[in-house]
Design an enzyme around this catalytic site. Structure first.
Site, PDB file in Angstrom:
ATOM      1  NE  ARG A 127      40.499  35.182  47.936  1.00 51.56           N
ATOM      2  CZ  ARG A 127      40.411  34.188  46.660  1.00 51.56           C
ATOM      3  NH1 ARG A 127      39.564  34.162  45.953  1.00 51.56           N
ATOM      4  NH2 ARG A 127      41.733  33.685  46.437  1.00 51.56           N
ATOM      5  CD  GLN A 132      44.479  42.780  48.222  1.00 53.40           C
ATOM      6  OE1 GLN A 132      45.148  43.597  48.334  1.00 53.40           O
ATOM      7  NE2 GLN A 132      43.539  43.051  47.288  1.00 53.40           N
ATOM      8  CG  ASP A 135      43.664  35.587  49.727  1.00 49.81           C
ATOM      9  OD1 ASP A 135      43.244  34.527  49.798  1.00 49.81           O
ATOM     10  OD2 ASP A 135      42.936  36.325  48.720  1.00 49.81           O
ATOM     11  CB  SER A 138      45.616  34.939  46.903  1.00 51.40           C
ATOM     12  OG  SER A 138      44.205  35.318  46.417  1.00 51.40           O
ATOM     13  CE1 TYR A 234      36.849  34.421  44.371  1.00 55.47           C
ATOM     14  CE2 TYR A 234      35.366  35.714  45.791  1.00 55.47           C
ATOM     15  CZ  TYR A 234      36.562  34.995  45.610  1.00 55.47           C
ATOM     16  OH  TYR A 234      37.588  34.959  46.687  1.00 55.47           O
TER      17      TYR A 234
HETATM   18  P1  NAD Z   1      38.487  30.988  41.433  1.00 53.75           P
HETATM   19  O1  NAD Z   1      39.438  30.115  41.812  1.00 53.75           O
HETATM   20  O2  NAD Z   1      37.046  31.165  42.120  1.00 53.75           O
HETATM   21  O3  NAD Z   1      38.101  30.923  39.791  1.00 53.75           O
HETATM   22  C1  NAD Z   1      39.162  30.663  38.809  1.00 53.75           C
HETATM   23  C2  NAD Z   1      38.599  31.467  37.465  1.00 53.75           C
HETATM   24  O4  NAD Z   1      37.813  30.905  36.970  1.00 53.75           O
HETATM   25  C3  NAD Z   1      37.924  32.949  37.830  1.00 53.75           C
HETATM   26  O5  NAD Z   1      38.859  34.032  37.129  1.00 53.75           O
HETATM   27  C4  NAD Z   1      36.773  32.682  37.311  1.00 53.75           C
HETATM   28  O6  NAD Z   1      36.184  33.851  36.836  1.00 53.75           O
HETATM   29  C5  NAD Z   1      36.851  31.671  36.189  1.00 53.75           C
HETATM   30  N1  NAD Z   1      35.743  30.731  36.083  1.00 53.75           N
HETATM   31  C6  NAD Z   1      34.649  30.492  36.528  1.00 53.75           C
HETATM   32  N2  NAD Z   1      33.668  29.754  35.877  1.00 53.75           N
HETATM   33  C7  NAD Z   1      34.283  30.000  34.621  1.00 53.75           C
HETATM   34  C8  NAD Z   1      33.863  29.308  33.216  1.00 53.75           C
HETATM   35  N3  NAD Z   1      32.598  28.803  33.124  1.00 53.75           N
HETATM   36  N4  NAD Z   1      34.634  29.650  31.958  1.00 53.75           N
HETATM   37  C9  NAD Z   1      35.860  30.284  32.217  1.00 53.75           C
HETATM   38  N5  NAD Z   1      36.271  30.811  33.492  1.00 53.75           N
HETATM   39  C10 NAD Z   1      35.582  30.648  34.546  1.00 53.75           C
HETATM   40  O7  NAD Z   1      38.949  32.575  41.305  1.00 53.75           O
HETATM   41  P2  NAD Z   1      40.156  33.314  42.283  1.00 53.75           P
HETATM   42  O8  NAD Z   1      41.181  32.974  41.219  1.00 53.75           O
HETATM   43  O9  NAD Z   1      40.126  32.776  43.539  1.00 53.75           O
HETATM   44  O10 NAD Z   1      39.700  34.783  42.184  1.00 53.75           O
HETATM   45  C11 NAD Z   1      38.707  35.360  41.292  1.00 53.75           C
HETATM   46  C12 NAD Z   1      38.530  36.869  41.480  1.00 53.75           C
HETATM   47  O11 NAD Z   1      38.732  37.268  42.801  1.00 53.75           O
HETATM   48  C13 NAD Z   1      39.815  37.613  40.528  1.00 53.75           C
HETATM   49  O12 NAD Z   1      39.045  38.695  40.157  1.00 53.75           O
HETATM   50  C14 NAD Z   1      40.503  38.035  41.673  1.00 53.75           C
HETATM   51  O13 NAD Z   1      41.600  39.050  41.228  1.00 53.75           O
HETATM   52  C15 NAD Z   1      39.752  38.267  42.817  1.00 53.75           C
HETATM   53  N6  NAD Z   1      40.495  38.129  44.235  1.00 53.75           N
HETATM   54  C16 NAD Z   1      40.323  39.092  45.052  1.00 53.75           C
HETATM   55  C17 NAD Z   1      41.022  39.050  46.317  1.00 53.75           C
HETATM   56  C18 NAD Z   1      41.019  40.380  47.014  1.00 53.75           C
HETATM   57  O14 NAD Z   1      40.517  41.376  46.671  1.00 53.75           O
HETATM   58  N7  NAD Z   1      41.628  40.043  48.402  1.00 53.75           N
HETATM   59  C19 NAD Z   1      41.707  37.952  46.340  1.00 53.75           C
HETATM   60  C20 NAD Z   1      41.803  36.954  45.649  1.00 53.75           C
HETATM   61  C21 NAD Z   1      41.210  37.236  44.408  1.00 53.75           C
END
Ligand code: NAD
Length: 390
Positions: A127, A132, A135, A138, A234
């Site tokens: 990621r 992006q 992805d 996402s 993450y």
């Molecule tokens: P994910 O599916 O792994 O998790 C979903 C959410 O659950 C996350 O926000 C995480 O912080 C939260 N979480 C985990 N444990 C928890 C707990 N105990 N209590 C409450 N919340 C909890 O995450 P995701 O949606 O794939 O993405 C997470 C991060 O990565 C975000 O900041 C997103 O913006 C970033 N991201 C970046 C890129 C990129 O740069 N290409 C792409 C996708 C996501």
């Protein structure tokens, strides 16, 4: 002269309940313009709203002969890993790309690995900013986040928006979103558009600003300055004590919520258990929980992955693959992710596997009959090790 064009095959997905297709006709047209030959299995796009004719108009050849399609393809853009027999029909050196579940079910890929097929798993695409546009996780999280709210709104015995009518005022629905990553943020935005009042909780402090920018309230838990985020942005796996603080906040908030959408995940781990039985039992009858973490075990103690059931009047949805309920746009986003990934592999109409490229190396599961991803090797070795019974 012999035709040396790379042959790309689009299959009708075989997994039960699958409605998506890996490439849409407009992507097929672009690839043909770049010198590739594209063959499409008849009916591949029907469930997502794309007719055989639309593929033919894009320049693809259509066939009912799946075995021929498999054995002649150089590149297979896929949604899911094909069944074992299909994998055995692939030619040595062919490339297959899709949601291959290399860490969840690596053994299912052995027929293709043994046949010398090069496998790329879209789940493993790093990621990084450059990736992006590829992805797919996402993309699917976006679709699932949206659809989870629609599902809840359709089932809730109440309306979402505040309404002032001659027959009285209707209070807006209260939606609580747990985990404000890609799916959670989309759920918040969708619930807000429908007029709900939204609260959200995440362990990553960085999520707070994004939640507030969508017009929702961010709920904070004091974790005493504990690091909750890894280098990649993450969530980290939390201590039992920190998890319990989150569970207490969730139980308190759940009492007044109409809908809970829960999405919390920690990469490579079982989803954290955040909604206790007592929290569900204190919710009002008619309320809804949609557990989008069901495929990773679920965030709610009462979740039954893949099932919908009612506990004390609370409906618990635990869909394993919600994007299949929105196949048109899920396929559109996926097809674009796939096309961008293919642009890395194919240069001037020829294959160009640069294993020095972080994205190609990071997403490659197997190449020339060998598993090249260390995490997948470890997962396969664990399966092959003799089981001891204690
Ligand atoms: P994910 O599916 O792994 O998790 C979903 C959410 O659950 C996350 O926000 C995480 O912080 C939260 N979480 C985990 N444990 C928890 C707990 N105990 N209590 C409450 N919340 C909890 O995450 P995701 O949606 O794939 O993405 C997470 C991060 O990565 C975000 O900041 C997103 O913006 C970033 N991201 C970046 C890129 C990129 O740069 N290409 C792409 C996708 C996501």
């Amino acid at each position: 002269m012999e035709d040396t064009s790379l042959r790309l095959a689009v299959l009708k997905e075989a997994a039960p309940g699958e409605t998506r297709v890996a490439l849409l006709p407009d992507a097929v047209k672009t690839l043909i313009a770049k010198g590739l030959e594209v063959a499409v299995e008849s009916g591949a796009g029907l469930a997502s709203g794309h007719s055989n004719e639309s593929y033919a108009e894009a320049g693809a050849s259509l066939t009912l002969d799946r075995a021929d399609l498999l054995s002649s393809a150089d590149i297979l853009p896929l949604v899911n890993a094909p069944p074992a027999q299909d994998q055995r029909n692939l030619k040595r050196g062919a490339i297959a790309i899709g949601f291959l579940r290399p860490l969840d079910d690596p053994a299912a890929l052995l027929p293709a690995i043994e046949s010398g097929v090069t496998l790329f798993a879209v789940e493993l695409v790093p990621r990084i900013t450059r990736a992006q546009a590829m992805d797919a996780l996402s993309s699917m999280a976006t679709v699932a986040g949206y659809k989870s709210v629609i599902l809840a709104a359709d089932t809730l015995p109440r309306l979402f928006p505040m309404l002032m009518t001659a027959a009285g005022t209707i209070a807006p629905a209260k939606v609580f979103v747990i985990g404000a990553g890609v799916a959670g943020l989309q759920a918040i935005a969708t619930a807000r558009r429908l007029g709900a009042v939204v609260e959200a909780y995440d362990v990553r402090a960085a999520a707070g600003e994004q939640v507030r920018s969508l017009g929702a309230k961010f709920l904070d838990v004091d974790l005493g300055g504990m690091a909750t985020e890894d280098k990649g942005g993450y969530a980290k796996e939390l201590s039992e004590e920190a998890l319990e603080r989150g569970r207490d906040l969730i139980a308190k908030t759940a009492k007044t919520a109409d809908v809970i959408i829960t999405t919390a995940q920690v990469p490579g781990r079982r989803a954290p258990l955040l909604i206790r039985r007592d929290a569900v039992e204190n919710m009002r009858p008619g309320t809804i929980i949609v557990d989008l973490a069901a495929a990773a075990g679920g965030n709610c103690e009462l979740t039954r992955p893949g099932e919908t059931y009612v506990h004390n009047g609370v409906t618990l949805f635990a869909p394993l693959n919600l994007p299949v309920a929105v196949p048109g746009h899920a396929s559109q986003l996926y097809s674009r992710n796939m096309t961008n990934f293919l642009a890395l592999l194919v240069k001037d109409g020829a294959l160009h596997l640069d294993m020095g490229d972080e994205i190609i190396r990071g997403s490659c599961v197997a190449h020339q009959g060998q598993v090249v991803n260390p995490r997948v090797s470890t997962a396969l070795e664990a399966l092959a090790a003799p089981q001891t019974i204690s």
